[in-house]
Design an enzyme around this catalytic site. Sequence first.
Site, mmCIF file in Angstrom:
data_model
loop_
_atom_site.group_PDB
_atom_site.id
_atom_site.type_symbol
_atom_site.label_atom_id
_atom_site.label_comp_id
_atom_site.label_asym_id
_atom_site.label_seq_id
_atom_site.Cartn_x
_atom_site.Cartn_y
_atom_site.Cartn_z
ATOM 1 N N LYS A 83 1.054 -0.824 -0.125
ATOM 2 C CA LYS A 83 -0.352 0.520 0.140
ATOM 3 C C LYS A 83 0.722 0.671 0.286
ATOM 4 C CE LYS A 83 -3.492 2.166 2.707
ATOM 5 N NZ LYS A 83 -4.821 2.661 3.366
ATOM 6 N N LYS A 122 -1.514 -1.446 -3.930
ATOM 7 C CA LYS A 122 -3.147 -0.637 -3.851
ATOM 8 C C LYS A 122 -2.253 0.945 -3.950
ATOM 9 C CE LYS A 122 -5.800 1.936 -1.288
ATOM 10 N NZ LYS A 122 -5.538 2.151 0.437
HETATM 11 C C1 PBG Z 1 -7.380 3.622 5.193
HETATM 12 C C2 PBG Z 1 -8.188 3.177 3.464
HETATM 13 C C3 PBG Z 1 -7.787 4.175 2.453
HETATM 14 C C4 PBG Z 1 -8.208 3.699 1.300
HETATM 15 C C5 PBG Z 1 -8.241 3.095 1.871
HETATM 16 N N1 PBG Z 1 -8.356 2.140 3.247
HETATM 17 C C6 PBG Z 1 -7.113 5.746 3.032
HETATM 18 C C7 PBG Z 1 -5.860 5.938 2.937
HETATM 19 O O1 PBG Z 1 -5.078 5.255 3.665
HETATM 20 O O2 PBG Z 1 -5.146 7.789 3.364
HETATM 21 C C8 PBG Z 1 -7.866 4.271 0.838
HETATM 22 C C9 PBG Z 1 -9.175 3.762 -0.779
HETATM 23 C C10 PBG Z 1 -9.177 5.244 -1.309
HETATM 24 O O3 PBG Z 1 -8.441 5.993 -2.105
HETATM 25 O O4 PBG Z 1 -10.185 4.709 -2.715
HETATM 26 N N2 PBG Z 1 -6.603 3.336 5.705
#
Ligand code: PBG
Length: 331
Positions: free
Chosen positions: A203, A258
């Site tokens: 991520k 992601k």
């Molecule tokens: C929470 C989370 C996020 C997303 C999914 N879970 C945001 C982040 O980490 O700042 C982003 C998903 C998206 O942008 O569609 N931790």
Amino acid sequence: MANFKRKYPLSRLRRLRSNKSIRDLVAENKLSVDDLIQPIFVKESIKEKEEIESLVGIFRHSEKSILKEIEELVSLGIKAVAIFPVIDEDKKNEKGSEAVNENNFLNNVIKTIKQNFPEILVIADVALDPYTTHGHDGVINSDGDVDNDETLKILEDQALKLALAGTDIIAPSDMMDGRVGVIRKALEEKGFKNTMILAYSAKYSSKFYGPFKEAVESAKFFGNKTKDSYQMAVANIDEALHEVALDINEGADIVMVKPGMPYLDVVKAVKEKFQMPTFVYQVSGEYAMLKAAIEKNWLSEEVIFESLLSFKRAGADCILTYAAKEIAKNL
Ligand code: PBG
């Protein structure tokens, strides 16, 4: 590459492109409804669903409207949803304590969903950002940084409460070191042997999450801070493989990359290296970008399908995408 000596005109690659039937027969990758997971937002204390400005066609659902939405998704053949809560401001605090309340809004919504639609798989994030006043995914220590090990204790509890509510797939999205191992051990000890872990392994600390922060109403809490001290640096790919290896060894059933489109190289590398079930998240900013260009008639709607097929080509087994419902309707 056995036929590399073949030459034109014996070899005419256009033969296999000459009509739709043959193109379909030789297609190397296909997209089906089994490849799609719909993320859904659900907000406390609203009666009617409200549209999210930056995510065309996507809503913050009420406790009631989410059931109608899920009914429709089930009828389209969608097998899983990822539920993200939008929490009342007065329930947020520095430690995100509401996350570990067994009867918090999200846990109650999950219970209702599973009572009404036992067949749909519910995915829920493990991370504190919906619940903290600062919008970080963990708790802050005296240095002003997110404290890894203190956060782990809370995440473990959050994961157990989610499992208890009936969550099928626990998805740690917090990027703390060691979280998958801690959660797996806790699930085993408490008898949740079949609760799956979908690890947000690779991520990245990406600007493509912008519209998500609007959707969960954490933008104003988060301001212009970053999550660089725990999410991955966008420059790195070896590090992504390292993260995935750790998560697998700690007990992840499925790993995820992601964002999606800007990271297809990572999807391909992860799938080739580990041969694990590999999901990809086409995040909010990717969807917003495509939709905005479609609305302006700069791109045609088919770009969404094309973007999803590119994930299959890169090796993804499944895609979390805000476009899941609309694509499922067209398949
Ligand atoms: C929470 C989370 C996020 C997303 C999914 N879970 C945001 C982040 O980490 O700042 C982003 C998903 C998206 O942008 O569609 N931790």
